[in-house]
Design a protein around this motif. Structure first.
Motif, short mmCIF file in Angstrom:
data_model
loop_
_atom_site.label_atom_id
_atom_site.label_comp_id
_atom_site.label_asym_id
_atom_site.label_seq_id
_atom_site.Cartn_x
_atom_site.Cartn_y
_atom_site.Cartn_z
N HIS A 23 1.11 -1.39 -0.21
CA HIS A 23 -0.14 0.19 -0.05
C HIS A 23 0.99 1.47 0.23
O HIS A 23 0.61 2.40 -0.57
N HIS A 24 2.38 1.63 0.56
CA HIS A 24 3.02 2.42 0.92
C HIS A 24 3.52 2.80 -0.37
O HIS A 24 3.28 3.48 -0.92
N THR A 26 3.35 1.26 -4.29
CA THR A 26 2.55 0.67 -5.05
C THR A 26 2.60 1.95 -6.02
O THR A 26 2.17 2.74 -7.17
N PRO A 27 1.80 3.38 -5.06
CA PRO A 27 1.32 4.78 -4.98
C PRO A 27 2.52 5.23 -6.04
O PRO A 27 2.13 6.20 -6.70
N LYS A 28 3.58 4.54 -5.52
CA LYS A 28 5.12 5.65 -5.88
C LYS A 28 5.64 5.15 -7.32
O LYS A 28 6.37 5.54 -7.55
N THR A 29 5.36 3.95 -7.26
CA THR A 29 6.03 3.17 -8.57
C THR A 29 4.81 2.96 -9.49
O THR A 29 3.57 3.48 -9.75
N ARG A 35 6.20 -2.03 -11.24
CA ARG A 35 5.23 -2.35 -9.78
C ARG A 35 5.58 -3.75 -10.50
O ARG A 35 5.07 -4.29 -9.06
N ASN A 80 -2.84 -1.74 -13.21
CA ASN A 80 -3.86 -0.77 -12.70
C ASN A 80 -5.09 -0.98 -13.04
O ASN A 80 -5.89 -0.66 -13.97
N SER A 85 -7.67 -0.31 -5.78
CA SER A 85 -6.56 1.36 -6.35
C SER A 85 -6.09 1.53 -5.15
O SER A 85 -6.28 1.21 -3.81
N THR A 86 -4.83 2.64 -5.57
CA THR A 86 -3.95 2.88 -5.36
C THR A 86 -4.15 4.50 -4.18
O THR A 86 -3.40 4.91 -3.16
N ASN A 87 -5.85 4.30 -3.75
CA ASN A 87 -6.26 6.06 -3.24
C ASN A 87 -6.97 5.34 -1.92
O ASN A 87 -7.06 6.17 -0.96
#
Length: 168
Positions: A23-24, A26-29, A35, A80, A85-87
């Motif tokens: 979770h930490h 994944t959004p940065k990749t 990913r 994706n 979801s990343t959010n």
């Protein structure tokens, strides 16, 4: 039995740590191969973790939830797509990844039906009940249509209409 409980606690901690890591980072990749490479250790860990149980039931259930369900959701996330979801919040992310649940976005409730619709429905019900008194002179197909309208209206009368002998 005590070793199984200890193994269950260890597996739970590993799953929580792995999904927190996922979770930490994944959004940065960016989605795709980077990913997927980031998630590869978690995917491999989820394949190995069910083997720590000696009980067939715990091994089977954890293999389904981790090796099958969570891994496929994480594979879809790496490109994706899919339900993750990343959010999402951390708790929602963990629960929707490791469990067979789907997080629904809150939707606005449907608008209430206008009073005109309810009054038309009430008048239709009164008309149908009134026509039941003359059912001997009504053709069968019309009577069946009235019955279906009565059932469709979802209104219940206090007593169902009594049907007497009918002349054919």
């Amino acid at each position: 039995m005590e070793s199984e409980i200890q193994n269950l606690m260890k597996v739970t901690i590993w799953v929580l740590l792995s999904l927190t890591y996922t979770h930490h980072f994944t959004p940065k990749t960016p989605p795709g191969l980077p990913r997927l490479l980031l998630l590869l250790p978690v995917l491999l860990l989820f394949i190995i973790l069910p083997l720590s149980f000696s009980s067939l039931h715990l091994r089977g259930i954890s293999a389904f939830f981790l090796s099958w369900l969570a891994n496929f959701k994480l594979l879809l996330l790496s490109f994706n797509s899919g339900p993750l979801s990343t959010n999402l919040s951390l708790l929602s992310f963990i629960s929707s990844t490791a469990l067979p649940i789907k997080i629904h976005k809150s939707q606005t409730p449907p608008p209430p039906k206008p009073p005109l619709f309810l009054s038309i429905k009430t008048l239709l019900l009164i008309l149908i009940i009134t026509l039941y008194r003359h059912r001997d002179s009504i053709p069968n197909w019309v009577l069946l249509s009235l019955y279906s309208l009565h059932v469709y209206s979802r209104w219940r009368s206090s007593s169902p209409p009594q049907r007497g002998p009918r002349a054919s």
